[in-house]
Each structure stands twice: as C-alpha cells, then as structure tokens.
Scaffold this active site. Structure first.
Site, PDB file in Angstrom:
ATOM      1  N   TYR A  70      -0.367  11.530   2.259  1.00  0.00           N
ATOM      2  CA  TYR A  70      -1.125  11.720   1.019  1.00  0.00           C
ATOM      3  C   TYR A  70      -0.853  13.086   0.396  1.00  0.00           C
ATOM      4  CZ  TYR A  70      -3.753   7.449   1.800  1.00  0.00           C
ATOM      5  OH  TYR A  70      -4.106   6.140   1.956  1.00  0.00           O
ATOM      6  N   HIS A 122      -7.509  -6.624   0.444  1.00  0.00           N
ATOM      7  CA  HIS A 122      -6.397  -5.679   0.368  1.00  0.00           C
ATOM      8  C   HIS A 122      -5.308  -5.946   1.399  1.00  0.00           C
ATOM      9  CE1 HIS A 122      -4.224  -1.982  -0.293  1.00  0.00           C
ATOM     10  NE2 HIS A 122      -4.462  -1.573   0.944  1.00  0.00           N
ATOM     11  N   HIS A 151     -10.385   9.421  -1.624  1.00  0.00           N
ATOM     12  CA  HIS A 151      -9.677   9.809  -0.408  1.00  0.00           C
ATOM     13  C   HIS A 151      -8.315  10.421  -0.709  1.00  0.00           C
ATOM     14  CE1 HIS A 151      -8.399   5.673  -1.268  1.00  0.00           C
ATOM     15  NE2 HIS A 151      -7.294   5.936  -0.608  1.00  0.00           N
ATOM     16  N   TRP A 152      -7.674  10.031  -1.829  1.00  0.00           N
ATOM     17  CA  TRP A 152      -6.404  10.663  -2.187  1.00  0.00           C
ATOM     18  C   TRP A 152      -6.575  12.178  -2.247  1.00  0.00           C
ATOM     19  CZ3 TRP A 152      -2.482   8.445  -6.163  1.00  0.00           C
ATOM     20  CH2 TRP A 152      -2.050   7.176  -5.741  1.00  0.00           C
ATOM     21  N   ASP A 180       0.853  -1.177   0.000  1.00  0.00           N
ATOM     22  CA  ASP A 180       0.000   0.000   0.000  1.00  0.00           C
ATOM     23  C   ASP A 180       0.902   1.244   0.000  1.00  0.00           C
ATOM     24  OD1 ASP A 180      -2.923   1.000   0.461  1.00  0.00           O
ATOM     25  OD2 ASP A 180      -1.815   1.943   2.106  1.00  0.00           O
ATOM     26  N   ARG A 181       0.725   2.199   0.904  1.00  0.00           N
ATOM     27  CA  ARG A 181       1.594   3.380   0.928  1.00  0.00           C
ATOM     28  C   ARG A 181       3.051   2.990   1.131  1.00  0.00           C
ATOM     29  NH1 ARG A 181      -1.111   7.460  -1.293  1.00  0.00           N
ATOM     30  NH2 ARG A 181       0.423   8.913  -0.413  1.00  0.00           N
TER      31      ARG A 181
END
Length: 309
Positions: free
Chosen positions: A228, A290, A172-173, A127-128
């Site tokens: 973000y 996820h 959400h980004w 993910d991030r």
C-alpha cells in the site's frame, strides 16, 4: 525446473458446484528463485499458460477453487504468492517502498514464468493483484497475451476520484501508508483486524488456515503494508508517467467486478475508466462478494474460459 507430467484424469475430477477436492490436489508446489526473492508457487496443467495473481491479504491459495477447473478446461495454471505475501520471500525495505512496487513484483512474475517455461502467458489479477497484472501488461507487452483485472481500477484513477466516500470506505489505503502504527495495530490482534470477514466455511478450511498463517506473521504483515505504501507513491507515479507517454495495454483485456463489492458505487461503469487504458476491452459483473474466486468460482471460471479460449 520440474514440470508436471501426470495425465489430467489422474489429478483433476471436477464434480460440479459444491464439490471441492483437496486444495491444489495434483499441483506442483515449489519455491522458485527469481533473483531478489524466492516465490512460493503452485502449478499444473498442459495447454495455454495462465498466471493467477491474488490480492490482499490473501495468498495464491485464494484460487484453489478456480485453478483446477481451468486445468480441467485445458490450461496450464500458475498460482504464486507475490513477493512479500504468504510464503514468498520478503525483500529489504527501501525508503521509497519501491521494493514492493508493482513494477518490481511484475518483474518477479515474468522471471517465474520464464523459469517454468512460459515466455508468453495470460495474466489474471484480483484486488491488489489487478495492479500487478496491469503493470505486467504495460511493462511487458510482448509477454502478456491477454489481461484480466478483477475488482479494481488503476491506482492513479482511484486516487484522482478520491472523495469523502472513498476516504471513508477505503480509509485503509491511507492508514496503511503511515509508518509503524498499522503494524502495531494489526499485531495486537490479527484475527480481529483481518479475520472478522473471513470464514473457514466460505473460504475452504485449507485456504483459511493458510490465510491465518499469513496474517499472524509479522514480516508478511509488514510486506503487505509496504504494498500500500508503494501504491500511494511509486506506483501512482509509474501510472501517471504511462498517461503522459500515452502508453496503453496492447493485448485484449477483460474487466470483471463483483456485484456485492463497491466498484459500481464508486465508479458507476468501471469499463468507462478502463477504456482509456485498454482499447481492446470487454467486461461485465459477476454475482458475488469481493472474494469472487472463493465465493463464485464456477461463474468466474466460465468467464475466464470464455475470454481466454
């Protein structure tokens, strides 16, 4: 820096699918000063070092079902909380959000691994954390021996393909990039925002409690949002500079994605995107949602072991 010296059989006994010992049983749990911040890190094992980098809004505890299996298979495993996340330090916020850039986070992790005695290591990011792992490989090519990215494509590639579906599904980004309002929305009810899709049973009770502690801490929430904000600005600029300069990942690279996530829906074959970034590339999907390290740790561990051995 103190290192673990306990025999493997004393600390780890994996009893097959469905059995999980106490979270990070036998691991060292320390705070390590890497310059601007201190990082909370758990580590154990003897053998080739592997750095596991979590995503949002998790902490290093997301790896609690994978890390001991890798240790049992002969690796040294390091699971930090990235700066800003979990129990790691929060840096002073800058106007361009670069204090949370993937470049700066990657530099933290190089310092961490050096202090733990690992000048070179394999890097796994989810993910991030996959963006940090990519930045590590690009900025520190003599340090990262192997790269694994899970459930992600480079930020600049995602933004270049942004269409109505991406904007709808990944809104959400763009919401997180706005000033102040995301913090206020999340602070009103962190559990409603974050925990509706997180369950103690699937995550593991200790992992779930660590996650909830993080999302209820205002400084942690702000730092996670800064991740973000950096992503849409300085991180994108860094990747676009890499493209202009022809920089690619020099080490062997494995790309994994979850079958019940949306990588294939958004991008078709994720490997088609990654081939221009990592010439020595392989990859495949894993049956999971996820959060694969929590939902299918056995298949993920097998894939990592096969690639890293």
């Amino acid at each position: 820096m103190r290192r673990p010296h306990m025999p493997m059989s004393r600390c780890f006994s994996w009893r097959g699918p469905g059995y999980f010992p106490r979270m990070f049983d036998g691991f060292e749990d320390e705070r390590v000063d890497v310059g601007e911040v201190e990082l909370r890190v758990r580590y154990a094992g003897h053998g080739p070092p592997v750095l596991l980098i979590h995503g949002h809004p998790r902490t290093g505890s997301t790896w609690h079902r994978v890390a001991p299996q890798l240790v049992d298979r002969g690796f040294t495993v390091v699971c930090p909380d990235m700066r800003g996340y979990g129990q790691s330090g929060k840096a002073q916020i800058l106007a361009d959000h670069s204090q949370q850039s993937k470049r700066v986070v990657a530099a933290d992790l190089v310092q961490l691994m050096e202090k733990l005695g690992h000048p070179t290591f394999a890097t796994v990011g989810h993910d991030r954390g996959s963006y940090v792992a990519l930045r590590l490989a690009l900025d520190h090519p003599d340090t990262v021996s192997q790269l694994v990215v899970i459930d992600g494509v480079p930020i600049s590639e995602a933004l270049a393909r942004c269409d109505a579906k991406f904007a709808h599904d990944w809104y959400h980004w763009f919401f997180f990039a706005q000033p102040d309002k995301p913090e206020r929305a999340i602070a009103a009810d962190p559990d409603a925002w974050y925990a509706s899709k997180a369950q103690s049973e699937s995550m593991g009770a200790e992992n779930y409690q660590e996650f909830r502690q993080a999302i209820h801490d205002a400084a942690t929430v702000r730092a996670m949002l800064e991740d973000y904000r950096a992503g849409l600005g300085v991180d994108r600029a860094h990747e676009e500079a890499d493209r202009r300069d022809g920089r690619t990942v020099r080490c062997p690279t494995l790309v994994l994605w979850s079958t019940r996530d949306d990588m294939e829906d958004l991008y078709g074959d994720p490997l088609a995107i990654w081939r221009t970034w990592a010439p020595d590339l392989r990859g495949h999907s894993i049956e999971s949602g996820h959060h694969v390290a929590e939902e299918n740790p056995d298949d993920l561990t097998a894939a990592l072991h096969h690639f890293l051995s």
